[in-house]
Design a protein around this motif. Structure first.
Motif, mmCIF file in Angstrom:
data_model
loop_
_atom_site.group_PDB
_atom_site.id
_atom_site.type_symbol
_atom_site.label_atom_id
_atom_site.label_comp_id
_atom_site.label_asym_id
_atom_site.label_seq_id
_atom_site.Cartn_x
_atom_site.Cartn_y
_atom_site.Cartn_z
ATOM 1 N N GLU A 89 0.855 -1.190 0.000
ATOM 2 C CA GLU A 89 0.000 0.000 0.000
ATOM 3 C C GLU A 89 0.890 1.237 0.000
ATOM 4 O O GLU A 89 1.774 1.380 0.857
ATOM 5 C CB GLU A 89 -0.909 -0.008 1.229
ATOM 6 N N VAL A 90 0.677 2.134 -0.945
ATOM 7 C CA VAL A 90 1.548 3.301 -1.131
ATOM 8 C C VAL A 90 0.698 4.561 -1.177
ATOM 9 O O VAL A 90 -0.532 4.514 -1.336
ATOM 10 C CB VAL A 90 2.378 3.160 -2.429
ATOM 11 N N VAL A 119 -9.872 2.905 -9.290
ATOM 12 C CA VAL A 119 -10.998 2.290 -8.604
ATOM 13 C C VAL A 119 -11.841 3.370 -7.949
ATOM 14 O O VAL A 119 -11.315 4.178 -7.167
ATOM 15 C CB VAL A 119 -10.497 1.274 -7.552
ATOM 16 N N ASP A 120 -13.153 3.369 -8.277
ATOM 17 C CA ASP A 120 -14.122 4.296 -7.683
ATOM 18 C C ASP A 120 -13.746 5.758 -7.890
ATOM 19 O O ASP A 120 -14.253 6.650 -7.182
ATOM 20 C CB ASP A 120 -14.282 4.026 -6.180
ATOM 21 N N VAL A 124 -5.732 4.610 -7.310
ATOM 22 C CA VAL A 124 -5.180 3.844 -8.434
ATOM 23 C C VAL A 124 -4.560 2.561 -7.885
ATOM 24 O O VAL A 124 -3.928 2.556 -6.825
ATOM 25 C CB VAL A 124 -4.124 4.672 -9.196
ATOM 26 N N THR A 125 -4.745 1.467 -8.619
ATOM 27 C CA THR A 125 -4.098 0.201 -8.301
ATOM 28 C C THR A 125 -3.307 -0.262 -9.519
ATOM 29 O O THR A 125 -3.735 -0.062 -10.654
ATOM 30 C CB THR A 125 -5.123 -0.873 -7.901
ATOM 31 N N SER A 126 -2.169 -0.888 -9.270
ATOM 32 C CA SER A 126 -1.304 -1.385 -10.349
ATOM 33 C C SER A 126 -0.869 -2.804 -10.013
ATOM 34 O O SER A 126 -0.594 -3.123 -8.844
ATOM 35 C CB SER A 126 -0.069 -0.506 -10.534
ATOM 36 N N ARG A 127 -0.812 -3.641 -11.044
ATOM 37 C CA ARG A 127 -0.299 -5.013 -10.921
ATOM 38 C C ARG A 127 0.761 -5.189 -11.999
ATOM 39 O O ARG A 127 0.471 -5.073 -13.189
ATOM 40 C CB ARG A 127 -1.425 -6.029 -11.089
ATOM 41 N N GLU A 233 -3.174 2.401 -3.742
ATOM 42 C CA GLU A 233 -3.118 3.667 -3.026
ATOM 43 C C GLU A 233 -4.068 3.649 -1.840
ATOM 44 O O GLU A 233 -5.097 2.969 -1.852
ATOM 45 C CB GLU A 233 -3.473 4.824 -3.961
ATOM 46 N N ARG A 234 -3.723 4.428 -0.837
ATOM 47 C CA ARG A 234 -4.602 4.581 0.315
ATOM 48 C C ARG A 234 -5.845 5.367 -0.096
ATOM 49 O O ARG A 234 -5.754 6.357 -0.810
ATOM 50 C CB ARG A 234 -3.878 5.290 1.454
ATOM 51 N N GLY A 235 -7.018 4.908 0.324
ATOM 52 C CA GLY A 235 -8.274 5.556 -0.052
ATOM 53 C C GLY A 235 -8.335 6.976 0.461
ATOM 54 O O GLY A 235 -8.035 7.260 1.629
ATOM 55 N N LYS A 236 -8.726 7.906 -0.405
ATOM 56 C CA LYS A 236 -8.845 9.318 -0.042
ATOM 57 C C LYS A 236 -10.301 9.610 0.323
ATOM 58 O O LYS A 236 -11.190 9.529 -0.519
ATOM 59 C CB LYS A 236 -8.402 10.208 -1.202
#
Length: 327
Positions: A89-90, A119-120, A124-127, A233-236
């Motif tokens: 988690e970044v 997401v939503d 951002v998420t990355s794989r 990423e941490r949810g804002k």
């Protein structure tokens, strides 16, 4: 009879003599080679060798030098398949992804695949799948885990040395088999033999290509380790606002919404009753213009018909007078 026997015995003796001379020459040559090989070692030892001899003489009572230990056979090279999965988690996925790319390239690896999505609409998420050399596997893992908060980590190492050696042996055997078939094809003279050998050669070449593909796959997986990295990423969260009481506009909006809702439901109810109303209207029209006029005409005809005269009732012949009856 004695002449040939004597000649054969003389020939056999000559052969044995030559063999003995050759054996003695070989033994002498081997001894000379051993002495020549041992001479530089003794010359290089110098005083240390003399001290060794003296100490060995004191321990064992004899001046014989100690023999050197035999060399251990070389162990086969170990082949390992290493895989790892990291979830981190970044704060910023783009920066963390750039850092992961840099660490991989510095180790001599490359990025195999990458998937990034939002997401939503908030984070951002990355794989990303990374291939790094075995030598830089641990350092890259350490670098990736330090890009943020480590959520999960899974590492696996599989020893495939026996499989690699087995495939190499099978490839060598299959190549020799292909070469034998090719030599037989060169020597074949009949058409039937050539056709049979060509079919066998095709089958063996196919098996050889399959083994070579397995060898290439094993080499790729044992040379480069596979690391799967997931960055999130941490949810804002939206800033909280103070809860204020409803105002005039809120009341007006609420009333309008209520009115629209009521009108909508009334319209839905009317739409649901419309088929029933249409059916009742049809029944009323049939009653009004078809059934009712017929009933009216029947009643009018019944009223206009003459009524029958009533029958006369005869009076009694002798009616007693009971008005002046006395007790």
């Amino acid at each position: 009879m004695r002449g040939p026997g004597i000649a054969a015995a003389a020939a056999l003796a000559a052969v044995l003599a030559l063999a003995g001379c050759g054996a003695s020459d070989d033994t002498g040559g081997d001894a000379k080679r051993d002495l020549s090989a041992a001479a530089p070692e003794r010359a290089g030892q110098g005083a240390g060798a003399d001290e060794g001899y003296a100490s060995s003489g004191e321990r064992g009572g004899k001046g014989a030098p100690a023999t050197s230990a035999p060399k251990k056979p070389a162990l086969p090279q170990q082949h390992m398949i290493r895989t790892a999965e990291l979830s981190v988690e970044v704060d910023n996925a783009a920066k963390a992804l750039a850092r992961a790319r840099t660490a991989t390239e510095n180790a001599g690896g490359h990025v195999a695949s990458e998937t990034t999505e939002r997401v939503d609409g908030t984070h951002v998420t990355s794989r990303v799948v990374l291939r790094v050399p075995q030598a830089g596997y641990d350092s890259v893992l350490k670098e990736l885990a330090g890009t943020g908060t480590l959520l999960s980590r899974k590492a696996d190492a599989k020893d495939v040395t026996e499989q690699v050696v087995d495939v190499q042996s099978r490839i060598a055997t299959q190549r020799a088999s292909v070469e034998r078939v090719r030599k037989l094809m060169d020597q074949a003279t009949q058409l039937s033999d050539v056709v049979t050998l060509e079919s066998e050669l095709s089958r063996r070449q196919a098996d050889l290509e399959s083994l070579l593909a397995q060898q290439a796959s094993l080499k790729d997986r044992t040379t480069l380790a596979t690391i799967t990295l997931e960055l999130s990423e941490r949810g804002k969260t939206a800033p909280e606002t103070e809860d204020e009481g409803p105002g005039f506009l809120d009341a007006l909006s609420g009333g309008w919404n209520a009115l629209v809702t009521v009108v909508t439901w009334i319209g839905i109810a009317l739409a649901a009753l419309a088929p029933w109303a249409a059916a009742l209207l049809v029944l009323f029209a049939v009653w009004r213009w078809l059934v009712r006029p017929r009933l009216t005409r029947r009643r009018t005809a019944a009223d206009s018909a003459p009524a029958p005269a009533p029958a006369a009732v005869p009076a009694p012949a002798h009616a007693p007078d009971l008005t002046h009856k006395e007790d």
